[in-house]
Enzyme design. Structure first.
Site, PDB file in Angstrom:
ATOM      1  N   HIS A   1     -39.950 -23.170 -28.173  1.00 14.09           N
ATOM      2  CA  HIS A   1     -39.937 -22.896 -26.741  1.00 14.09           C
ATOM      3  C   HIS A   1     -39.433 -24.091 -25.927  1.00 14.09           C
ATOM      4  CE1 HIS A   1     -42.162 -20.225 -23.581  1.00 14.09           C
ATOM      5  NE2 HIS A   1     -40.999 -20.633 -23.141  1.00 14.09           N
TER       6      HIS A   1
ATOM      7  N   LYS B   1     -41.611 -16.997 -29.087  1.00 14.49           N
ATOM      8  CA  LYS B   1     -41.343 -18.432 -29.060  1.00 14.49           C
ATOM      9  C   LYS B   1     -42.594 -19.212 -29.435  1.00 14.49           C
ATOM     10  CE  LYS B   1     -38.647 -17.355 -24.930  1.00 14.49           C
ATOM     11  NZ  LYS B   1     -39.452 -16.178 -24.531  1.00 14.49           N
TER      12      LYS B   1
ATOM     13  N   ASP C   1     -38.300  -9.812 -24.701  1.00  9.95           N
ATOM     14  CA  ASP C   1     -38.443 -11.260 -24.863  1.00  9.95           C
ATOM     15  C   ASP C   1     -39.836 -11.681 -24.427  1.00  9.95           C
ATOM     16  OD1 ASP C   1     -36.781 -14.052 -25.020  1.00  9.95           O
ATOM     17  OD2 ASP C   1     -38.262 -14.123 -23.403  1.00  9.95           O
TER      18      ASP C   1
ATOM     19  N   TYR D   1     -46.990 -16.862 -23.321  1.00  6.91           N
ATOM     20  CA  TYR D   1     -47.143 -15.861 -22.265  1.00  6.91           C
ATOM     21  C   TYR D   1     -48.471 -15.111 -22.390  1.00  6.91           C
ATOM     22  CZ  TYR D   1     -42.032 -16.363 -21.776  1.00  6.91           C
ATOM     23  OH  TYR D   1     -40.755 -16.841 -21.613  1.00  6.91           O
TER      24      TYR D   1
END
Length: 279
Positions: free
Chosen positions: A110, A77, A47, A52
């Site tokens: 997200h 996301k 994930d 990120y």
């Protein structure tokens, strides 16, 4: 060992491994090795997210593990700065390029961001429906959506989200959102499953762990699994990565499950931002 991970069937007929490996807050420099090691241990679900900043390194880790693409379930996301339809299309393609894949198993919005974009996450969702229709996203879903957000999607769009990834742990059971998901065929994924470590020193959790001869993290992750949620703990410590994987050879009885569930603090237990105000 990967075969010991249960799968959950989504509302579109696809399946998702119930245990995954999360890469939130893992630096790009450490991500490739962390993902490779996780896959070597037996994880088959990774994930990540555009926000990120480590999608490319996730892809490198998958390739370093020597696994075929179809053996690894990949989630990413949509970044919060890319909700407008044209931006969302470009951002999604950028994710595919970074991961060096021609499809994602799951792609999520997200955050709903109701205070931005005039509160319009519906048009963003309709773009994700395009990705589902053309096969570049096998499944689509949302993250951090509250019940009113989900109700709006149900009223204004065609595709029901396959999952809703929300903060959930013993201090924030988030059962209202989970119950809506269960009623409407939306699988719950739990992020921050150990409340950023806060629950690991809880006397109830440590007592149960001592009784079972398990780690506190194993106890909490097992609680999530038995609730039926998908969970993806994060650690770059090899021993903890392996321990987090070893949660399918024991079970919590009903009374123990209830002891953990009673730890819920409601909104006081939330560790992250509230979806209604986060912008």
């Amino acid at each position: 060992m990967a075969n010991t991970i249960p799968t959950v069937t989504l509302n579109d007929g696809n399946t998702i491994p119930q245990l995954g490996f999360g890469v939130f807050q893992i630096s790009p420099a450490d991500t490739t090795e962390a993902v490779r090691r996780a896959l070597d241990i037996g994880y088959r679900h990774i994930d990540t997210a555009q926000g990120y900043g480590n999608e490319a390194e996730v892809g490198q880790g998958v390739r370093a593990a020597g696994l075929a693409r179809e053996e690894v379930y990949l989630t990413s996301k949509l970044n919060n700065n890319a909700h407008r339809p044209a931006d969302a299309r470009a951002a999604f393609q950028a994710s595919l390029d970074a991961l060096r894949t021609d499809y994602l198993d799951l792609f999520l919005i997200h955050w709903p961001l109701p205070t931005r974009y005039d509160g319009d996450f519906v048009s963003t969702w309709k773009v994700l429906e395009e990705f589902k229709a053309d096969g570049r996203a096998r499944s689509i879903g949302v993250s951090n959506f509250q019940v009113p957000h989900l109700e709006r999607l149900a009223a204004e769009t065609e595709v029901v989200p396959a999952v809703n990834q929300i903060e959930a742990h013993p201090y924030l059971s988030n059962d209202e959102v989970r119950a809506y998901g269960a009623k409407n065929g939306i699988v719950t994924e739990a992020w921050s499953p150990i409340a950023q470590g806060a629950v690991l020193d809880d006397p109830t959790i440590t007592d149960i762990a001592a009784q079972l001869g398990r780690t506190p993290a194993q106890v909490v992750l097992r609680w999530h699994i038995q609730r039926g949620d998908v969970v993806f703990p994060k650690s770059v410590t090899p021993t903890r990565m392996a321990e987090n994987f070893q949660i399918f050879d024991f079970a919590l009885d009903e009374a123990t499950m209830e002891r953990i569930t009673r730890l819920d603090r409601g909104e006081d237990g939330r560790t992250g931002p509230h979806p209604d105000t986060f912008g």
